[in-house]
Design a protein around this motif. Sequence first.
Motif: not given
Length: 218
Positions: A83-88
């Motif tokens: 899974t991937t997610w955006q780190r601000p």
Amino acid sequence: MPLLPAAGLAQSQVQLACSGTLLEARGSAELKRITANLRFSLALEAEAASSEAALASLQGRLAAVRTSLKNLQVVDLEVTSPTTWQRPASRPSPERVVASLQVSGQLAPARLQALVRGVGGLQGVRLAPVATEADRPGDRAARATLLRAAYQDALQQGLDIAGAMGLKGVLMPIEVLLEGGSRPGLKMVMVAEAAPFDPAELAAPVDRLSLQVRFCAR
């Protein structure tokens, strides 16, 4: 003494009529088992400026983890889809994409040290608590032992209740409701410099079972 079969711990019951005084008691028992295997899980992460780069980095790290686990003779290896997610962005770090997945498996207790130091020390790896597991062929005998002990516990409580009520007749079980199950022993694996990780210090697996019995006092 009518009892339910030991196979399975799902709720089951048998009902009969009572022509006397109805008593209800709950019995419980637990049995510490010998550790046969260790069940481990870990999280693997990688980050980059784009999803494609993060997934590529994660794939490379997974290859290293797989090689190390293979050397430890790990069985029942399971790998989740990534899974991937955006780190601000935050000062001074720019926005990044984090890719992650989970890995789990089973290995011999003697390889705990190698797992923690060898695999746990790889880049992007975060180990979760290690669980101890008992030998599967002994499950049926363990359940039979727990059933007998839990029933005797409930029977003694029923006798105590009957005595307090001034009843001196025979207690006939008319309903048995099984509960409970097996819980592996857990212990967080902590990084230590001086002493090796000792599998004997992990909590042993414990099987637990409880049951509710309705007795007919005659």
